[in-house]
Design a protein around this motif. Structure first.
Motif, PDB file in Angstrom:
ATOM      1  N   LEU A  99       0.853  -1.188   0.000  1.00 24.76           N
ATOM      2  CA  LEU A  99       0.000   0.000   0.000  1.00 24.76           C
ATOM      3  C   LEU A  99       0.888   1.238   0.000  1.00 24.76           C
ATOM      4  O   LEU A  99       1.789   1.350   0.832  1.00 24.76           O
ATOM      5  N   ASP A 100       0.618   2.155  -0.912  1.00 26.24           N
ATOM      6  CA  ASP A 100       1.449   3.355  -1.057  1.00 26.24           C
ATOM      7  C   ASP A 100       0.579   4.591  -0.853  1.00 26.24           C
ATOM      8  O   ASP A 100      -0.415   4.768  -1.549  1.00 26.24           O
ATOM      9  N   ILE A 101       0.966   5.421   0.136  1.00 30.23           N
ATOM     10  CA  ILE A 101       0.184   6.621   0.449  1.00 30.23           C
ATOM     11  C   ILE A 101       0.947   7.848  -0.028  1.00 30.23           C
ATOM     12  O   ILE A 101       1.836   8.355   0.665  1.00 30.23           O
ATOM     13  N   GLY A 102       0.646   8.312  -1.232  1.00 29.77           N
ATOM     14  CA  GLY A 102       1.318   9.498  -1.776  1.00 29.77           C
ATOM     15  C   GLY A 102       0.469  10.745  -1.570  1.00 29.77           C
ATOM     16  O   GLY A 102      -0.693  10.655  -1.166  1.00 29.77           O
ATOM     17  N   GLY A 103       1.045  11.897  -1.865  1.00 27.80           N
ATOM     18  CA  GLY A 103       0.320  13.151  -1.704  1.00 27.80           C
ATOM     19  C   GLY A 103      -0.761  13.341  -2.754  1.00 27.80           C
ATOM     20  O   GLY A 103      -1.779  13.983  -2.502  1.00 27.80           O
ATOM     21  N   THR A 104      -0.566  12.773  -3.939  1.00 34.43           N
ATOM     22  CA  THR A 104      -1.584  12.896  -4.986  1.00 34.43           C
ATOM     23  C   THR A 104      -2.275  11.573  -5.286  1.00 34.43           C
ATOM     24  O   THR A 104      -3.418  11.568  -5.715  1.00 34.43           O
ATOM     25  N   ALA A 116      -2.072   3.948  -3.885  1.00 34.85           N
ATOM     26  CA  ALA A 116      -1.913   2.795  -4.769  1.00 34.85           C
ATOM     27  C   ALA A 116      -1.855   1.520  -3.946  1.00 34.85           C
ATOM     28  O   ALA A 116      -1.405   1.526  -2.791  1.00 34.85           O
ATOM     29  N   ALA A 117      -2.318   0.427  -4.547  1.00 37.14           N
ATOM     30  CA  ALA A 117      -2.297  -0.877  -3.895  1.00 37.14           C
ATOM     31  C   ALA A 117      -1.983  -1.940  -4.931  1.00 37.14           C
ATOM     32  O   ALA A 117      -2.280  -1.778  -6.118  1.00 37.14           O
ATOM     33  N   GLY A 118      -1.360  -3.022  -4.492  1.00 38.08           N
ATOM     34  CA  GLY A 118      -1.101  -4.141  -5.380  1.00 38.08           C
ATOM     35  C   GLY A 118      -0.602  -5.329  -4.571  1.00 38.08           C
ATOM     36  O   GLY A 118      -0.067  -5.162  -3.476  1.00 38.08           O
ATOM     37  N   HIS A 144       0.315  -7.848  -8.958  1.00 34.67           N
ATOM     38  CA  HIS A 144      -0.998  -8.288  -9.433  1.00 34.67           C
ATOM     39  C   HIS A 144      -2.068  -7.372  -8.850  1.00 34.67           C
ATOM     40  O   HIS A 144      -1.965  -6.947  -7.699  1.00 34.67           O
ATOM     41  N   GLY A 145      -3.095  -7.104  -9.643  1.00 32.99           N
ATOM     42  CA  GLY A 145      -4.247  -6.330  -9.156  1.00 32.99           C
ATOM     43  C   GLY A 145      -3.911  -4.894  -8.813  1.00 32.99           C
ATOM     44  O   GLY A 145      -4.547  -4.281  -7.960  1.00 32.99           O
ATOM     45  N   PHE A 146      -2.903  -4.329  -9.486  1.00 28.18           N
ATOM     46  CA  PHE A 146      -2.458  -2.943  -9.214  1.00 28.18           C
ATOM     47  C   PHE A 146      -3.615  -1.965  -9.414  1.00 28.18           C
ATOM     48  O   PHE A 146      -4.322  -2.015 -10.410  1.00 28.18           O
ATOM     49  N   ALA A 147      -3.814  -1.081  -8.435  1.00 29.21           N
ATOM     50  CA  ALA A 147      -4.911  -0.106  -8.527  1.00 29.21           C
ATOM     51  C   ALA A 147      -4.474   1.219  -7.938  1.00 29.21           C
ATOM     52  O   ALA A 147      -3.723   1.263  -6.964  1.00 29.21           O
ATOM     53  N   GLY A 199      -9.681  -4.641  -3.327  1.00 29.75           N
ATOM     54  CA  GLY A 199      -9.866  -4.829  -4.776  1.00 29.75           C
ATOM     55  C   GLY A 199      -8.675  -5.549  -5.390  1.00 29.75           C
ATOM     56  O   GLY A 199      -8.835  -6.458  -6.217  1.00 29.75           O
ATOM     57  N   ALA A 200      -7.467  -5.149  -4.969  1.00 24.78           N
ATOM     58  CA  ALA A 200      -6.242  -5.774  -5.493  1.00 24.78           C
ATOM     59  C   ALA A 200      -6.205  -7.257  -5.116  1.00 24.78           C
ATOM     60  O   ALA A 200      -5.851  -8.116  -5.933  1.00 24.78           O
ATOM     61  N   LEU A 201      -6.611  -7.560  -3.863  1.00 19.88           N
ATOM     62  CA  LEU A 201      -6.629  -8.956  -3.397  1.00 19.88           C
ATOM     63  C   LEU A 201      -7.613  -9.785  -4.216  1.00 19.88           C
ATOM     64  O   LEU A 201      -7.324 -10.921  -4.588  1.00 19.88           O
ATOM     65  N   GLU A 202      -8.780  -9.197  -4.477  1.00 18.43           N
ATOM     66  CA  GLU A 202      -9.801  -9.892  -5.253  1.00 18.43           C
ATOM     67  C   GLU A 202      -9.286 -10.184  -6.670  1.00 18.43           C
ATOM     68  O   GLU A 202      -9.419 -11.294  -7.166  1.00 18.43           O
ATOM     69  N   ASP A 203      -8.698  -9.156  -7.292  1.00 14.06           N
ATOM     70  CA  ASP A 203      -8.137  -9.291  -8.642  1.00 14.06           C
ATOM     71  C   ASP A 203      -7.054 -10.353  -8.686  1.00 14.06           C
ATOM     72  O   ASP A 203      -6.981 -11.149  -9.614  1.00 14.06           O
ATOM     73  N   ALA A 204      -6.175 -10.322  -7.687  1.00 16.60           N
ATOM     74  CA  ALA A 204      -5.038 -11.245  -7.681  1.00 16.60           C
ATOM     75  C   ALA A 204      -5.492 -12.663  -7.346  1.00 16.60           C
ATOM     76  O   ALA A 204      -4.891 -13.639  -7.774  1.00 16.60           O
ATOM     77  N   GLY A 205      -6.565 -12.759  -6.534  1.00 21.85           N
ATOM     78  CA  GLY A 205      -7.124 -14.065  -6.193  1.00 21.85           C
ATOM     79  C   GLY A 205      -6.206 -14.931  -5.344  1.00 21.85           C
ATOM     80  O   GLY A 205      -6.202 -16.154  -5.489  1.00 21.85           O
ATOM     81  N   VAL A 206      -5.400 -14.304  -4.503  1.00 22.28           N
ATOM     82  CA  VAL A 206      -4.506 -15.077  -3.627  1.00 22.28           C
ATOM     83  C   VAL A 206      -4.618 -14.559  -2.191  1.00 22.28           C
ATOM     84  O   VAL A 206      -5.094 -13.455  -1.957  1.00 22.28           O
ATOM     85  N   ALA A 207      -4.159 -15.370  -1.243  1.00 24.75           N
ATOM     86  CA  ALA A 207      -4.094 -14.918   0.151  1.00 24.75           C
ATOM     87  C   ALA A 207      -2.727 -14.287   0.381  1.00 24.75           C
ATOM     88  O   ALA A 207      -1.721 -14.744  -0.166  1.00 24.75           O
TER      89      ALA A 207
END
Ligand SMILES: [Zn+2]
Length: 330
Positions: free
Chosen positions: A26-31, A34-36, A45-48, A71-79
């Protein structure tokens, strides 16, 4: 303790097991937020991505970040095994708390690893985003296989991270490695980031390149315009670009003398100029640096692209879950 759960896992016989991932980054930027999901080879996988809108406060912002993560976890489909979080400082990486990030006004004393741990039911770790990017380039990118590496991100500001003896250097609370605030001219330009004079950031950042070009008489130009102008032979752009390379080389020389790294990796928007930046910087550093460092030192462009924040957040989770790495005060 927020990070107590992130101790290295133990096998049935009590032996420590290295983390296999995948990790949620998880990336917390000023603008941007992002998650993946990042696997052990660094594949994402599941980059958003979503806008940060930090003015809406940490509660709302983190709710959207965690939604992005789900959402990224769902897309990637893995634990996943754990969650890594990267954010600008100041922060407390040991306790997992955002103290008062400069790019997130009003986000004060946010226990972000506790909140992420509760949201994903996994251990969570926090580091400075530039430290995380350094970890990413070291584990998965241009710095793979090096023991001592310096990473610089030359962007709106200048940040960085240091790998010493194969480990990420953090300092006492995780705010070490502020390489943008190395002084290159102690009577020099005021630094927006810290208020002192003559920091590397006050010369090499994209913001400063545009500012100095403006002062030299170029109207409304960006750092990329200055690079293009210098390539085309515009004398004013050339002068600004040369000064940028000199400042960067001065800062890198000090860092090279200090750490004797095998490799300096340069990322961030300004580094997209590639060899136009690297070639003169390399020549200047090699001409100035003390001799033993000169023998080994490489200066190269970063290998990871726009997902470096997410890959970095995951890289610190891999690193801090590894056996023998202290992750919290317990
Ligand atoms: Zn500064």
């Amino acid at each position: 303790m927020a990070t107590a759960g992130a101790e290295a896992a133990l096998a049935d016989d009590g032996a420590a097991v290295s983390p296999r991932g995948p990790m949620l980054g998880l990336d917390i930027g000023g603008t941007k937020l992002a998650a993946g999901v990042v696997d052990i080879d660094g594949a994402v996988h599941g980059f958003a991505v979503a806008p940060s809108e930090p003015g809406r406060g940490p509660g709302e912002g983190l709710a959207r970040l965690f939604e992005l993560g789900r959402g990224a976890l769902e897309d990637a489909g893995v634990a996943i095994e754990a969650v890594g979080i990267g954010c600008g400082g100041p922060l407390d990486s040991e306790r997992g708390v955002l103290i008062a990030p400069l790019h997130l006004a009003g986000w004060e004393n946010v226990p972000v690893t506790d909140l992420a741990s509760a949201a994903f039911d996994r251990p969570a770790v926090l580091d400075n985003d530039a430290t995380a990017a350094a970890a990413a380039e070291h584990r998965f990118g241009a710095g793979r296989g090096t023991r001592n590496m310096v990473y610089l991100t030359v962007s709106t500001g200048v940040g960085g991270g240091v790998i010493l003896d194969g480990r990420v250097y953090r300092g006492s609370t995780g705010n070490g490695g502020e390489l943008g605030h190395v002084t290159v001219d102690w009577h020099g330009r005021e630094c927006r980031g810290c208020g002192r004079r003559g920091c590397l950031e006050a010369y090499a950042s994209g913001t400063s390149i545009a500012e100095r070009a403006h002062e030299a008489g170029l109207e409304g130009v960006t750092a990329a315009d200055v690079a293009a102008g210098a390539r085309a032979g515009d004398p004013v752009a050339l002068r600004v670009w040369e000064e940028t390379c000199e400042a960067l080389a001065c800062g890198i020389t000090s860092l090279a003398n200090l750490f004797e790294p095998e490799l300096v990796v340069i990322g961030g928007g300004v580094s997209r100029a590639g060899e136009q930046l690297l070639e003169p910087v390399r020549a200047l550093v090699h001409a100035q640096v003390l001799e033993p460092a000169e023998r080994e030192l490489g200066i190269v462009q970063a290998a990871l692209g726009d997902s470096v924040g997410v890959v970095g957040a995951a890289a610190i989770a891999f690193e801090r879950l590894a056996p023998g790495v202290a992750v919290g005060r317990g």
